[in-house]
Scaffold this motif. Sequence first.
Motif, mmCIF file in Angstrom:
data_model
loop_
_atom_site.group_PDB
_atom_site.id
_atom_site.type_symbol
_atom_site.label_atom_id
_atom_site.label_comp_id
_atom_site.label_asym_id
_atom_site.label_seq_id
_atom_site.Cartn_x
_atom_site.Cartn_y
_atom_site.Cartn_z
ATOM 1 N N GLU A 453 6.212 6.568 4.438
ATOM 2 C CA GLU A 453 5.419 6.210 5.464
ATOM 3 C C GLU A 453 4.998 7.401 7.158
ATOM 4 O OE1 GLU A 453 6.142 2.539 7.467
ATOM 5 O OE2 GLU A 453 5.642 1.373 5.504
ATOM 6 N N TYR A 454 6.029 7.714 6.994
ATOM 7 C CA TYR A 454 6.292 9.077 7.658
ATOM 8 C C TYR A 454 5.783 10.714 7.410
ATOM 9 C CZ TYR A 454 8.015 11.289 12.181
ATOM 10 O OH TYR A 454 8.161 12.070 13.587
ATOM 11 N N LEU A 455 6.423 10.792 6.225
ATOM 12 C CA LEU A 455 6.203 11.782 6.207
ATOM 13 C C LEU A 455 4.648 12.319 5.083
ATOM 14 C CD1 LEU A 455 9.640 12.893 5.217
ATOM 15 C CD2 LEU A 455 8.179 13.581 7.063
ATOM 16 N N SER A 456 4.443 11.135 4.526
ATOM 17 C CA SER A 456 3.311 10.747 3.015
ATOM 18 C C SER A 456 1.853 11.947 3.707
ATOM 19 C CB SER A 456 2.661 9.693 2.444
ATOM 20 O OG SER A 456 3.828 9.381 1.801
ATOM 21 N N PRO A 457 1.414 11.589 5.030
ATOM 22 C CA PRO A 457 0.207 12.553 5.679
ATOM 23 C C PRO A 457 0.313 13.500 5.294
ATOM 24 C CG PRO A 457 0.613 10.390 7.043
ATOM 25 C CD PRO A 457 1.837 10.564 5.833
ATOM 26 N N TYR A 458 1.430 13.972 6.002
ATOM 27 C CA TYR A 458 1.648 15.632 5.843
ATOM 28 C C TYR A 458 2.131 16.540 4.848
ATOM 29 C CZ TYR A 458 1.880 13.854 11.176
ATOM 30 O OH TYR A 458 1.461 13.417 11.809
ATOM 31 N N LEU A 459 2.765 15.184 3.491
ATOM 32 C CA LEU A 459 3.354 15.983 1.674
ATOM 33 C C LEU A 459 2.734 16.167 1.083
ATOM 34 C CD1 LEU A 459 6.815 15.912 3.888
ATOM 35 C CD2 LEU A 459 5.929 17.776 3.014
ATOM 36 N N LYS A 460 1.088 15.543 1.623
ATOM 37 C CA LYS A 460 0.649 15.207 -0.126
ATOM 38 C C LYS A 460 0.682 16.437 -0.770
ATOM 39 C CE LYS A 460 -4.266 13.495 -1.298
ATOM 40 N NZ LYS A 460 -5.481 12.956 -0.908
ATOM 41 N N ASN A 461 1.109 16.166 -1.686
ATOM 42 C CA ASN A 461 1.011 17.222 -3.101
ATOM 43 C C ASN A 461 1.550 18.759 -3.174
ATOM 44 O OD1 ASN A 461 -1.361 15.868 -4.930
ATOM 45 N ND2 ASN A 461 -2.604 16.615 -3.699
ATOM 46 N N THR A 462 2.893 18.039 -2.109
ATOM 47 C CA THR A 462 4.133 18.792 -2.140
ATOM 48 C C THR A 462 4.936 18.557 -3.035
ATOM 49 O OG1 THR A 462 4.780 17.883 -0.660
ATOM 50 C CG2 THR A 462 3.152 19.558 -0.051
ATOM 51 N N ASP A 463 6.105 19.524 -3.079
ATOM 52 C CA ASP A 463 6.863 19.073 -4.054
ATOM 53 C C ASP A 463 8.320 18.193 -3.159
ATOM 54 O OD1 ASP A 463 6.738 20.696 -6.055
ATOM 55 O OD2 ASP A 463 7.719 22.573 -5.113
ATOM 56 N N GLY A 464 8.778 18.399 -2.167
ATOM 57 C CA GLY A 464 9.141 18.010 -0.582
ATOM 58 C C GLY A 464 8.812 16.401 -1.165
ATOM 59 N N LEU A 465 7.699 15.810 -1.236
ATOM 60 C CA LEU A 465 7.222 14.291 -0.765
ATOM 61 C C LEU A 465 7.495 13.653 -2.466
ATOM 62 C CD1 LEU A 465 6.387 11.841 0.573
ATOM 63 C CD2 LEU A 465 3.700 12.516 -0.537
ATOM 64 N N LEU A 466 7.123 14.672 -3.365
ATOM 65 C CA LEU A 466 7.858 14.693 -4.612
ATOM 66 C C LEU A 466 9.363 13.930 -4.627
ATOM 67 C CD1 LEU A 466 7.555 13.940 -8.530
ATOM 68 C CD2 LEU A 466 7.702 16.307 -8.155
ATOM 69 N N ARG A 467 10.183 15.264 -4.301
ATOM 70 C CA ARG A 467 11.618 15.504 -4.639
ATOM 71 C C ARG A 467 12.226 13.765 -3.724
ATOM 72 N NH1 ARG A 467 15.884 19.140 0.124
ATOM 73 N NH2 ARG A 467 17.522 17.578 -0.726
ATOM 74 N N LEU A 468 11.076 13.425 -2.775
ATOM 75 C CA LEU A 468 12.164 12.338 -1.879
ATOM 76 C C LEU A 468 11.613 10.978 -2.925
ATOM 77 C CD1 LEU A 468 12.672 10.547 1.073
ATOM 78 C CD2 LEU A 468 10.290 10.420 1.298
ATOM 79 N N HIS A 469 10.109 10.725 -3.544
ATOM 80 C CA HIS A 469 10.209 9.979 -4.233
ATOM 81 C C HIS A 469 11.343 9.619 -5.713
ATOM 82 C CE1 HIS A 469 6.807 8.856 -1.055
ATOM 83 N NE2 HIS A 469 6.918 8.023 -1.686
ATOM 84 N N ALA A 470 10.690 10.894 -6.451
ATOM 85 C CA ALA A 470 12.320 10.287 -7.365
ATOM 86 C C ALA A 470 13.320 10.245 -6.765
ATOM 87 C CB ALA A 470 12.055 11.869 -7.349
ATOM 88 N N TYR A 471 13.912 10.716 -5.520
ATOM 89 C CA TYR A 471 15.215 10.055 -4.735
ATOM 90 C C TYR A 471 14.774 9.025 -5.107
ATOM 91 C CZ TYR A 471 19.663 10.817 -2.236
ATOM 92 O OH TYR A 471 21.131 11.039 -1.690
ATOM 93 N N TRP A 472 14.449 8.409 -4.063
ATOM 94 C CA TRP A 472 14.488 6.813 -4.131
ATOM 95 C C TRP A 472 14.152 6.257 -5.616
ATOM 96 C CZ3 TRP A 472 9.199 4.821 -1.120
ATOM 97 C CH2 TRP A 472 10.049 3.580 -0.615
ATOM 98 N N ALA A 473 13.603 6.164 -6.197
ATOM 99 C CA ALA A 473 13.498 5.503 -7.678
ATOM 100 C C ALA A 473 14.891 5.954 -8.826
ATOM 101 C CB ALA A 473 12.289 6.684 -8.622
ATOM 102 N N ARG A 474 15.284 6.232 -8.152
ATOM 103 C CA ARG A 474 16.675 6.836 -8.769
ATOM 104 C C ARG A 474 17.960 6.189 -8.459
ATOM 105 N NH1 ARG A 474 17.206 11.612 -9.165
ATOM 106 N NH2 ARG A 474 18.590 12.181 -6.995
ATOM 107 N N LEU A 475 18.084 5.406 -7.189
ATOM 108 C CA LEU A 475 18.911 4.789 -6.208
ATOM 109 C C LEU A 475 18.421 3.583 -6.521
ATOM 110 C CD1 LEU A 475 19.475 6.860 -2.422
ATOM 111 C CD2 LEU A 475 20.749 6.901 -5.494
ATOM 112 N N GLU A 476 17.232 3.327 -6.227
ATOM 113 C CA GLU A 476 16.699 1.883 -7.092
ATOM 114 C C GLU A 476 17.344 1.319 -7.857
ATOM 115 O OE1 GLU A 476 14.771 -0.236 -5.312
ATOM 116 O OE2 GLU A 476 13.915 0.174 -3.516
ATOM 117 N N ILE A 477 17.407 1.972 -9.025
ATOM 118 C CA ILE A 477 18.025 1.765 -10.370
ATOM 119 C C ILE A 477 19.511 2.212 -10.424
ATOM 120 C CG2 ILE A 477 18.078 2.723 -12.803
ATOM 121 C CD1 ILE A 477 15.412 3.308 -13.439
#
Length: 838
Positions: A453-477
């Motif tokens: 929520e904090y970073l999405s408005p500033y990192l839209k369509n960036t590798d940084g936001l992709l990295r964050l969510h990929a990390y998140w999804a991996r830890l969810e599993i």
Amino acid sequence: MEEETLIPPESQPPISEELDSDDDADHPMPDMPHQNPSSPPSHSDSDSGSDDDDNDNAQDKLQLQNLEAELSTNPSNYDSHVQRIKLLRKMGEIEKLRQAREAMSELFPLTPAMWQEWARDESSLTSGDEAVHTIEKLYERGLFDYLSASLWCDYLSFVLQHESSVREYSPDGISKARDLFERALTAAGLHVAEGNKIWEAYREFEQAIFHTIDETDVQAKEKQIQRIRSIFHRQLSIPLVNMSSTLLAYKRWEVKQGNTLDTESSNLDGISSHVASAYKKALEMYNARVHFEEQISGQDVSDSERLQQFINYLKFERSSGDPARVQVLYERAIADFPISSDLWLDYTHYLDKTLKVGSIVNNVYSRAIKNCPWIGELWVRYLLSLERGHVSEKEISSVFEKSLQCTFSTIDEYLDLFLTRIDGLRRRISFTGEKEDVLDYSLLRKTFQHASEYLSPYLKNTDGLLRLHAYWARLEIKLGKDLVAARGVWESLLKICGSMLEAWRGYITMETELGHINEARSIYRRCYSKRFPATGSEDICHSWLRFEREFGTLVDLDHAVQKVTPRLEELQLFRSQQESKLIDEKENNFKNAREKRKSVSDITDGQSPAKRQKDATQNQKQVHGKDKAQVQNLTEKGKMVERTQVDKPDIKNDIQKEAVPEKAKVYTDQCTAFISNLNFKATSENLREFFSDVGGVVSIRILHDRFTGKSRGLAYVDFTDDAHLAAAVAKNKEMLLGKKLSIARSVPKHGRRENIGHNVENKHESVEGSMESREPQAPQSAAGKRRVDDFQMKGKNTFAVPRNVRALGMTSSKPTTEKPDDENPKSNDEFRKMFLKG
């Protein structure tokens, strides 16, 4: 301590500034020598209450109101805090002054001079054991902010004078004083310029104790003599200023103890060998450092020069390999330059590598972020240092929340902070062995959600936001054991970055690695028709086909081919149309430029050289302005995605050429090699050098993407004859710039070709990256050509069906007309067979 004003960087709160009040620091508050803190300030009834004094008081009150109003809206205004404290001290507002000092110390570290002033003011206003304890706390707080030998001396002097147990030389008081002196020596005893003050104060205190011992207690006196002698020996082994004076003082003291020494010379005769050896070594060390000390204490040296001299001094001290001396010198440097972020970063990095005492390192980090809160790297390293020190989760969480309140220069610093916090939580959840320290996974999920929520408005369509969510999804599993939540993470990312190809690929990769083939296939079906930047749209189509070859059935592959083929045709048609329009536009520009040059030449024949040069410059600017407008108009009409300015220089260069091309060049590709799998960074020179052993190279054409201007990894190389071409094809599968080239003879199509000007590539169709030649096509009819030229992409996710392919189950209600066999529309099955055959 010498005072100076330090100005922090713009847009950042100042961190340290010396008060210009040497006299104030040495004297108690004016007009209030010994008042009770709760009583109001006294006012004289004499003639001092004149009109001038009233005017001054009114002005002071007005200024105070303005300062308080400023601080209420901007609490980080360092200068306003300083001015308010000065004004309240002048006005004698005791309670408000205390509150103002406390408020400032919460936000900023105070300088040693400010702490000295505060402690002296309190000591002049209060008395008693409780007041002494309060003032001692003030000194302790001041000593935490910066290293200051003078502040240590003030602290020691205050304790010796006001602490009753110390003043009376009781056992407890003596023990307390000795502990305090040892702390002072540990902190500042190695201070080359000022450390001797603490050593001398320590000796004087022990000398005073010696005089209190009863003359009959010989054993106690001898023990005290050995204690004083030990302090002398310790001091003589350390490089400090005035070492010769210390040596003479030691000799005189030894003479009083009955030893025979020459007190008039600095020779070492009569002194024990180990003391003499230590003194000589210390003297050599001092002589090696004396020039550095002179440079950092110079009065006529600028701040930047002094800082550089400190850095040089630090390099020298670090080469000596004594961490204690290096740490003291760092403390001296940051006391003079508290807002130098590079200095703090260098200091903390040195401690992380060298010092293993977690509490000391953490204390330095806590001071670093207070002096330079706008440096994200300091906060990141502070969090890591706290984790190494095994501090509580509550303390780490508090530091992290404080870091988010700061203003950093880049959004990437905030991302790094969140990732550091997440890394620490993951480690504690995964590897901690103590039950009381085990954290619940919900805390990690909450942190991820906060970061998104904090970073999405500033990192839209960036590798940084992709990295964050990929990390998140991996830890969810892995840690959360929740596949539904992991899918939810990817779905939330796609809502933000739906036009980012890597986001879809990451989602597909997760499902594929988990063995969920059907789910991965459904994602392909959702995204293959989307429009991605550069060649992303083609890439996702080819990726789906490769996926079905590796994981799907033949039916799945046929279905993917049926879906992907018209999409690829549409993309190819769209690109060809845009390239053709761009080429036509360039040709028009060439003609306009040539006509303008001709007209300018005719006009300027009868003009003076100066006038002719001025008009030519103006006309050239007009031409260039028109070119820019035309390119911009082309972009708007074609509804093309945002492009880089790679095409603009080409148009300018072509206009500025002296020779206008009479006719666009046409390539027949009769003796041409087609190169694929070419490194995107390869140039024509690289290819020419690659074929240097073959020879016969006539021309080289590397194909570029019209939207981005980047290489497509394809090229044509023309040779003089078939012999050279055959030799070039024989180099197939050889490496160039780390990639294995695919080299084949170009087989041009018959009929109309679109390789004018920039040489639109031979239509070598590829599925999954393999280059497969297709059957020659018949020339287009006029109606067919008109349909192609009038083609426009419609809708967000449109994929146009080719005009000669009829969708399954589709019937036409319009009457049909007879056409030649080669123009009859092919059925879907016929089209698939033709495609597979090719």
